[in-house]
Design a protein around this motif. Structure first.
Motif, mmCIF file in Angstrom:
data_model
loop_
_atom_site.group_PDB
_atom_site.id
_atom_site.type_symbol
_atom_site.label_atom_id
_atom_site.label_comp_id
_atom_site.label_asym_id
_atom_site.label_seq_id
_atom_site.Cartn_x
_atom_site.Cartn_y
_atom_site.Cartn_z
ATOM 1 N N ALA A 2 39.886 72.222 79.888
ATOM 2 C CA ALA A 2 40.433 72.242 78.541
ATOM 3 C C ALA A 2 39.972 73.517 77.851
ATOM 4 N N VAL A 3 40.767 73.983 76.924
ATOM 5 C CA VAL A 3 40.393 75.148 76.118
ATOM 6 C C VAL A 3 40.568 74.785 74.647
ATOM 7 N N THR A 4 39.613 75.207 73.845
ATOM 8 C CA THR A 4 39.690 75.008 72.402
ATOM 9 C C THR A 4 39.670 76.355 71.718
ATOM 10 N N LEU A 5 40.327 76.457 70.586
ATOM 11 C CA LEU A 5 40.432 77.706 69.842
ATOM 12 C C LEU A 5 40.126 77.456 68.378
ATOM 13 N N ASN A 6 39.232 78.257 67.825
ATOM 14 C CA ASN A 6 38.926 78.225 66.404
ATOM 15 C C ASN A 6 39.297 79.585 65.836
ATOM 16 N N LYS A 7 40.483 79.677 65.230
ATOM 17 C CA LYS A 7 40.963 80.958 64.728
ATOM 18 C C LYS A 7 40.127 81.486 63.573
ATOM 19 N N THR A 8 39.645 80.579 62.747
ATOM 20 C CA THR A 8 38.852 81.006 61.595
ATOM 21 C C THR A 8 37.578 81.707 62.033
ATOM 22 N N HIS A 38 36.682 82.251 67.804
ATOM 23 C CA HIS A 38 36.093 81.955 69.094
ATOM 24 C C HIS A 38 36.875 80.873 69.821
ATOM 25 N N PHE A 39 36.770 80.910 71.138
ATOM 26 C CA PHE A 39 37.450 79.944 71.982
ATOM 27 C C PHE A 39 36.557 79.602 73.168
ATOM 28 N N SER A 40 36.756 78.439 73.708
ATOM 29 C CA SER A 40 35.857 77.931 74.741
ATOM 30 C C SER A 40 36.631 77.276 75.873
ATOM 31 N N LEU A 41 36.037 77.345 77.049
ATOM 32 C CA LEU A 41 36.568 76.668 78.237
ATOM 33 C C LEU A 41 35.630 75.517 78.574
ATOM 34 N N HIS A 42 36.214 74.348 78.788
ATOM 35 C CA HIS A 42 35.440 73.164 79.135
ATOM 36 C C HIS A 42 35.924 72.661 80.492
ATOM 37 N N ILE A 43 34.973 72.496 81.401
ATOM 38 C CA ILE A 43 35.293 71.915 82.708
ATOM 39 C C ILE A 43 34.500 70.629 82.830
ATOM 40 N N THR A 44 35.184 69.521 83.037
ATOM 41 C CA THR A 44 34.494 68.232 83.196
ATOM 42 C C THR A 44 34.448 67.854 84.677
ATOM 43 N N GLU A 45 33.504 66.990 84.989
ATOM 44 C CA GLU A 45 33.357 66.479 86.367
ATOM 45 C C GLU A 45 33.394 67.629 87.376
ATOM 46 N N THR A 46 32.524 68.593 87.179
ATOM 47 C CA THR A 46 32.545 69.781 88.023
ATOM 48 C C THR A 46 32.373 69.442 89.494
ATOM 49 N N GLN A 47 33.005 70.275 90.322
ATOM 50 C CA GLN A 47 32.953 70.119 91.781
ATOM 51 C C GLN A 47 32.508 71.447 92.387
ATOM 52 N N PRO A 48 31.954 71.428 93.589
ATOM 53 C CA PRO A 48 31.511 72.697 94.208
ATOM 54 C C PRO A 48 32.611 73.752 94.267
ATOM 55 N N GLU A 49 33.844 73.346 94.419
ATOM 56 C CA GLU A 49 34.937 74.326 94.487
ATOM 57 C C GLU A 49 35.239 74.972 93.136
ATOM 58 N N ASN A 76 48.793 79.204 67.840
ATOM 59 C CA ASN A 76 49.349 78.120 67.030
ATOM 60 C C ASN A 76 48.905 76.738 67.540
ATOM 61 N N VAL A 77 47.984 76.752 68.507
ATOM 62 C CA VAL A 77 47.490 75.511 69.105
ATOM 63 C C VAL A 77 45.973 75.521 69.052
ATOM 64 N N GLY A 78 45.354 74.386 68.730
ATOM 65 C CA GLY A 78 43.906 74.346 68.640
ATOM 66 C C GLY A 78 43.216 73.907 69.912
ATOM 67 N N GLU A 79 43.950 73.172 70.748
ATOM 68 C CA GLU A 79 43.338 72.653 71.966
ATOM 69 C C GLU A 79 44.424 72.417 73.007
ATOM 70 N N LYS A 80 44.049 72.630 74.261
ATOM 71 C CA LYS A 80 44.980 72.391 75.360
ATOM 72 C C LYS A 80 44.196 71.875 76.541
ATOM 73 N N LYS A 81 44.766 70.911 77.245
ATOM 74 C CA LYS A 81 44.053 70.292 78.356
ATOM 75 C C LYS A 81 44.941 70.253 79.585
ATOM 76 N N ASP A 82 44.314 70.463 80.747
ATOM 77 C CA ASP A 82 45.017 70.375 82.021
ATOM 78 C C ASP A 82 44.063 69.753 83.025
ATOM 79 N N GLN A 83 44.186 68.477 83.222
ATOM 80 C CA GLN A 83 43.330 67.707 84.122
ATOM 81 C C GLN A 83 41.868 67.869 83.714
#
Lengths: 111, 117
Positions: free
Chosen positions: A63-69, A72-83, A53-60
């Protein structure tokens, strides 16, 4: 039954770049989509999840996006770090109790 | 809480021997899962229990595999007789029932790495 496909299988980025991992699922009744991070020698650990029931969610930085139609869904990591280097798994389920996992993406973040 | 505890962490055995893997779920969690992880097949759900009762064992590969949960704080996965193709990392995981807590989070143990020679 549910089938989850995940791409790419490996992903190499430079520190500070963004990383995107994509998954598709087959069962339109699936309504819960978590992402797990697995570090070497450890069990997978939940990093973020989204419900249908949610299209996008972010935590620092993640973020994850969801396209129900398109199912498919995707994971996005910004400002990646070695850890952030680890194996990431997507999963889909009609409940919390029977997750079907993707095949995993090995992310390598180079300093 | 100590998290999900699995033993042994590593097991090396010879083909034909019996293998028993053990799991202690997080206290208060009433669902327990056994997963197998291999390079070829990824993470596969073998069986899960609700309130100590097996609910779905459709992922158990064959009769050589069996799982029990005699009480809320202990489960075993047994392979008898073991074969080289059983070599994998076996994970136990637990979750609270119903909405599963704030995030519906499945908590995994650190796994038992099994090598069958």
């Amino acid at each position: 039954g549910e089938n989850v496909e995940q791409h790419p299988s490996t992903l190499s980025v430079q520190e500070g770049d963004s990383a995107v991992i994509k998954c598709t699922y087959s069962d339109s009744a699936s309504n819960y989509f978590p992402w797990y991070k697995q570090e070497l020698g450890k069990g997978p650990q939940l990093i973020i999840d989204i419900r249908s029931n949610v299209g996008e969610k972010k935590d620092q930085r993640i973020a994850v996006t969801l396209n129900k139609t398109a199912k498919h869904f995707s994971l996005h990591i910004t400002e990646t770090q070695p850890e952030d280097s680890a194996v990431y798994f997507c999963a889909a389920s009609k409940s919390f109790q029977k997750l079907v996992f993707g095949t995993g993406t090995r992310l390598l973040v180079s300093p | 809480d100590a998290g999900v505890i699995q033993s042994p962490r590593h097991e090396v055995t010879e083909m034909g021997q019996e293998v028993t893997l053990r799991c202690k779920p997080i206290s208060g969690h009433n669902s327990l899962f056994w997963y197998r992880q291999t390079m070829m097949r990824g993470l596969e759900l073998l069986i899960y229990f609700n309130n100590n009762v097996p609910i779905d064992d459709s992922g158990m590969p064959e009769d050589r595999f069996s799982a029990k949960m005699p009480n809320a704080s202990f489960s075993t996965l047994k392979i008898q007789p073991s074969e080289p193709r059983d070599s994998a990392v076996y994970f136990c995981a637990s979750i609270q029932g119903g909405s599963g807590g704030a995030r519906g989070e499945l908590f995994f143990g650190e796994g038992s790495r099994l090598t069958v020679l």
